[in-house]
Design a protein around this motif. Structure first.
Motif, PDB file in Angstrom:
ATOM      1  N   GLU A 167       0.916  -1.140   0.095  1.00 11.68           N
ATOM      2  CA  GLU A 167      -0.176   0.145   0.114  1.00 11.68           C
ATOM      3  C   GLU A 167       0.872   1.094   0.190  1.00 11.68           C
ATOM      4  O   GLU A 167       0.656   2.229  -0.800  1.00 11.68           O
ATOM      5  CB  GLU A 167      -0.851   0.131   1.156  1.00 11.68           C
ATOM      6  N   HIS A 168       1.970   1.329   1.009  1.00  4.10           N
ATOM      7  CA  HIS A 168       2.795   2.506   0.812  1.00  4.10           C
ATOM      8  C   HIS A 168       3.388   2.841  -0.516  1.00  4.10           C
ATOM      9  O   HIS A 168       3.669   3.723  -0.798  1.00  4.10           O
ATOM     10  CB  HIS A 168       4.011   2.456   2.157  1.00  4.10           C
TER      11      HIS A 168
ATOM     12  N   GLN B  37       1.054   3.939  -3.061  1.00  8.17           N
ATOM     13  CA  GLN B  37       0.503   5.504  -2.696  1.00  8.17           C
ATOM     14  C   GLN B  37       1.838   6.364  -3.169  1.00  8.17           C
ATOM     15  O   GLN B  37       1.645   7.385  -3.734  1.00  8.17           O
ATOM     16  CB  GLN B  37       0.108   5.688  -1.454  1.00  8.17           C
TER      17      GLN B  37
ATOM     18  N   CYS C  17       1.884   9.432  -5.960  1.00 10.35           N
ATOM     19  CA  CYS C  17       2.248  10.823  -5.876  1.00 10.35           C
ATOM     20  C   CYS C  17       3.346  11.123  -6.685  1.00 10.35           C
ATOM     21  O   CYS C  17       3.128  12.441  -7.316  1.00 10.35           O
ATOM     22  CB  CYS C  17       2.350  10.790  -4.053  1.00 10.35           C
TER      23      CYS C  17
END
Length: 334
Positions: A310-311, A314, A318
């Motif tokens: 997930e990190h 993301q 970005c």
């Protein structure tokens, strides 16, 4: 001792009597005799010899009733009484992985002919270990022979069936488990403590799984909430115990590198990226990398909060949103 005999009335008809009751046919009288034989074994607690003599037959006849018999022609006859499962319901339809009655008859016939275990297994399409365990487990301990109908009854007797819970509410075992939980003992400690406190009382022994089931499945209402609060972890639901399999790391199916199209492999078309992680000591920290395969343009990903799926996802979203204008200029110059 009960007796059976045949009387002939004035009309020349036969009346069969057993235990003071007259039966119109010998078949009905024999059925009543066998039913009484089973009752004496099951309810009166007689042994095989006593029950046989009580109904007026020999011990050998009683054994044939229980186990069936093999005629001189080699044909196996099934038992006439259901003694081995007298206290249980009839089994439901079994899964094909279990041996059937017909297969057990073939095993007995082939053993009598001198075939090996492996030869019998090939004939049945079974694993040799299955046939070997069947013969050893269900062999008649008295004669040492394998009797197919008796083996079928013994196998059915070992099937799983509804049984009352050992640690039911209101029992002494349940009280001991509840007392241990109130002391904040783990189920492992409770199980070991029960064996120490009651070494010679098997009814007071409980496995860890039995204790867990008593806590999460059996208790109801306020008692259930009280016991869950007494658990060290304080969980209100039990974690799944196996059977779930390994969960995938990603929500979407992964595409293998070997399956990527040829235009990506030869780096002829820009716009294809490769991602990777540079991890630190003991994998406690990491930096993500994104490399465009044609231009070798590289973007670094800052991962201060972790480097799980997930990190990383993301961080990619970005950084690509902010680098998109520059990337387009780089690709247009190629």
């Amino acid at each position: 001792m009960t007796r059976s005999h045949r009387n002939e009335d004035r009309g020349g008809e036969h009346r069969w009597t057993f235990n003071g009751v007259e039966y119109p046919t010998r078949k009905l009288m024999c059925e009543a005799r066998r039913a009484e034989y089973v009752r004496l074994l099951d309810e009166e607690g007689m042994n095989f010899t006593q029950a046989a003599h009580a109904v007026g037959v020999s011990k050998r006849t009683g054994k044939a009733w229980r186990n069936g018999r093999t005629r001189a022609t080699g044909r196996n006859e099934k038992p006439l009484v259901d003694w081995y499962r007298s206290t249980m319901d009839k089994p439901k339809t079994l899964h094909p992985r279990y041996l059937s009655q017909e297969e057990r008859i073939q095993i007995a016939d082939r053993l009598r002919l001198g075939d090996s275990i492996r030869a019998i297994a090939r004939l049945l399409g079974r694993d040799p270990g299955t046939v070997s365990r069947e013969v050893e487990r269900n062999r008649n301990p008295e004669s040492g022979g394998y009797e197919p109908y008796r083996a079928q009854q013994k196998a059915a007797d070992r099937l799983k069936r509804p049984k009352p819970r050992k640690a039911a509410e209101g029992t002494r075992l349940w009280d001991e488990i509840a007392a241990g939980l109130r002391r904040h003992w783990s189920p492992e400690q409770i199980a070991n403590r029960l064996r120490l406190d009651f070494p010679d009382n098997g009814d007071m022994h409980a496995s860890v799984e039995t204790i867990y089931q008593a806590i999460y499945l059996q208790a109801r209402g306020e008692l259930k909430q009280e016991l869950k609060r007494a658990m060290r972890q304080g969980r209100t639901a039990r974690r799944p115990q196996g059977g779930q399999g390994r969960k995938p790391r990603f929500r979407e199916p992964m595409a293998m590198i070997s399956e990527r199209p040829p235009e990506i492999e030869d780096r002829a078309v820009p716009g294809h990226w490769e991602g990777d992680l540079i991890t630190g000591s003991r994998n406690k920290s990491a930096i993500g990398t994104l490399v465009e395969r044609t231009t070798r343009f590289t973007i670094l990903l800052h991962l201060p909060d972790g480097h799980d799926a997930e990190h990383v996802q993301q961080a990619i979203i970005c950084v690509l949103a902010s680098w998109r204008p520059l990337c387009e200029r780089c690709f247009s110059a190629v």
